[in-house]
Design an enzyme around this catalytic site. Sequence first.
Site, PDB file in Angstrom:
ATOM      1  N   LYS A  14      -1.647 -19.587  68.796  1.00 34.09           N
ATOM      2  CA  LYS A  14      -0.730 -19.204  67.723  1.00 34.09           C
ATOM      3  C   LYS A  14      -0.367 -20.398  66.841  1.00 34.09           C
ATOM      4  O   LYS A  14      -0.385 -20.304  65.619  1.00 34.09           O
ATOM      5  CB  LYS A  14       0.554 -18.586  68.304  1.00 34.09           C
ATOM      6  N   ARG A  89       9.883 -12.272  71.546  1.00 35.36           N
ATOM      7  CA  ARG A  89       9.244 -12.216  72.853  1.00 35.36           C
ATOM      8  C   ARG A  89       9.872 -11.165  73.747  1.00 35.36           C
ATOM      9  O   ARG A  89       9.458 -11.037  74.904  1.00 35.36           O
ATOM     10  CB  ARG A  89       9.387 -13.571  73.552  1.00 35.36           C
ATOM     11  N   ARG A 128      -4.237 -28.951  77.586  1.00 33.76           N
ATOM     12  CA  ARG A 128      -3.201 -29.345  76.617  1.00 33.76           C
ATOM     13  C   ARG A 128      -2.130 -30.192  77.301  1.00 33.76           C
ATOM     14  O   ARG A 128      -1.636 -31.163  76.729  1.00 33.76           O
ATOM     15  CB  ARG A 128      -2.581 -28.077  76.004  1.00 33.76           C
ATOM     16  N   ARG A 134       3.749 -31.952  77.935  1.00 30.35           N
ATOM     17  CA  ARG A 134       4.611 -30.782  78.156  1.00 30.35           C
ATOM     18  C   ARG A 134       4.618 -30.395  79.627  1.00 30.35           C
ATOM     19  O   ARG A 134       3.590 -30.026  80.185  1.00 30.35           O
ATOM     20  CB  ARG A 134       4.096 -29.603  77.323  1.00 30.35           C
ATOM     21  N   ARG A 146       4.822 -18.092  83.150  1.00 31.75           N
ATOM     22  CA  ARG A 146       4.920 -17.726  81.719  1.00 31.75           C
ATOM     23  C   ARG A 146       4.134 -16.453  81.436  1.00 31.75           C
ATOM     24  O   ARG A 146       4.559 -15.610  80.656  1.00 31.75           O
ATOM     25  CB  ARG A 146       4.448 -18.875  80.837  1.00 31.75           C
TER      26      ARG A 146
HETATM   27  P1  ADP Z   1       3.757 -21.087  74.750  1.00 31.53           P
HETATM   28  O1  ADP Z   1       3.583 -19.865  73.907  1.00 31.53           O
HETATM   29  O2  ADP Z   1       2.544 -21.949  74.771  1.00 31.53           O
HETATM   30  O3  ADP Z   1       4.299 -20.786  76.115  1.00 31.53           O
HETATM   31  P2  ADP Z   1       6.042 -21.975  73.174  1.00 31.53           P
HETATM   32  O4  ADP Z   1       6.057 -23.340  72.657  1.00 31.53           O
HETATM   33  O5  ADP Z   1       5.991 -20.847  72.201  1.00 31.53           O
HETATM   34  O6  ADP Z   1       4.812 -22.010  74.136  1.00 31.53           O
HETATM   35  O7  ADP Z   1       7.300 -21.697  74.136  1.00 31.53           O
HETATM   36  C1  ADP Z   1       7.625 -22.561  75.195  1.00 31.53           C
HETATM   37  C2  ADP Z   1       8.879 -22.053  75.917  1.00 31.53           C
HETATM   38  O8  ADP Z   1       9.991 -21.991  75.006  1.00 31.53           O
HETATM   39  C3  ADP Z   1       8.791 -20.653  76.520  1.00 31.53           C
HETATM   40  O9  ADP Z   1       8.155 -20.637  77.786  1.00 31.53           O
HETATM   41  C4  ADP Z   1      10.288 -20.288  76.595  1.00 31.53           C
HETATM   42  O10 ADP Z   1      10.935 -20.921  77.671  1.00 31.53           O
HETATM   43  C5  ADP Z   1      10.853 -20.890  75.318  1.00 31.53           C
HETATM   44  N1  ADP Z   1      10.809 -19.906  74.201  1.00 31.53           N
HETATM   45  C6  ADP Z   1      10.067 -20.024  73.072  1.00 31.53           C
HETATM   46  N2  ADP Z   1      10.243 -18.951  72.282  1.00 31.53           N
HETATM   47  C7  ADP Z   1      11.105 -18.123  72.941  1.00 31.53           C
HETATM   48  C8  ADP Z   1      11.673 -16.838  72.667  1.00 31.53           C
HETATM   49  N3  ADP Z   1      11.385 -16.169  71.546  1.00 31.53           N
HETATM   50  N4  ADP Z   1      12.533 -16.311  73.569  1.00 31.53           N
HETATM   51  C9  ADP Z   1      12.840 -16.956  74.683  1.00 31.53           C
HETATM   52  N5  ADP Z   1      12.341 -18.150  75.016  1.00 31.53           N
HETATM   53  C10 ADP Z   1      11.478 -18.741  74.164  1.00 31.53           C
END
Ligand code: ADP
Length: 190
Positions: A14, A89, A128, A134, A146
């Site tokens: 994404k 999400r 990554r 991370r 996740r």
């Molecule tokens: P990825 O999609 O690779 O897991 P992101 O950088 O989008 O990584 O998100 C990392 C973390 O940030 C998620 O696992 C969650 O803990 C938090 N997070 C991100 N966006 C949301 C959301 N919309 N609602 C709740 N938690 C979120």
Amino acid sequence: MKNIILFGKPGAGKGTQAEFLKEAFGLVHISTGDVFRFNIKNQTPLGAMAKGYMDKGDLVPDAVTIQMLESEVDKHSNAPGFIFDGFPRTTAQAAALDAFLEKKGMQLAATLALDVDENVLVQRLLERGKGSGRADDQDEEKIRNRFAEYNQKTAPLIDYYKKQGKFHSIDGAGTIESIAMQLSNLVEQL
Ligand code: ADP
């Protein structure tokens, strides 16, 4: 105004594709994960609150995330459109986004999903994690958590957006360039 959600499991690409679409269409890119990480790095109260959830691979609570997203949108009152990456999400977040956009006289053009097999994603994320530092990308158990969060809380949004006639899915396993081409063809038609 083209407001787009980029949808897909962790590691689906994404962020990579959002960068491309942002350039191609002049849209503002909001990544909730990036905003949380920025707040953690700068040791803000929001960052302190989110860190424990993120480190475990759990979602941050809806109320916090929704408020944060709305304030990010409000920072760009002249934007020609937004790419939402990592938001919504949960069904509560999707409903909040619909209500928020409607209040502002805006609407969602489409949800574009990148579809990639989980085993491929685990390898991508571990790779990554080696470079990015991370914590949530360095441990297979956190990565699997996740996916579990995604399957339980985020996957229902596929039906949510299908019912609105806004859901489009493409195969996210090809090259970055071919996926970018497919996405930009979709965005042009919106
Ligand atoms: P990825 O999609 O690779 O897991 P992101 O950088 O989008 O990584 O998100 C990392 C973390 O940030 C998620 O696992 C969650 O803990 C938090 N997070 C991100 N966006 C949301 C959301 N919309 N609602 C709740 N938690 C979120």
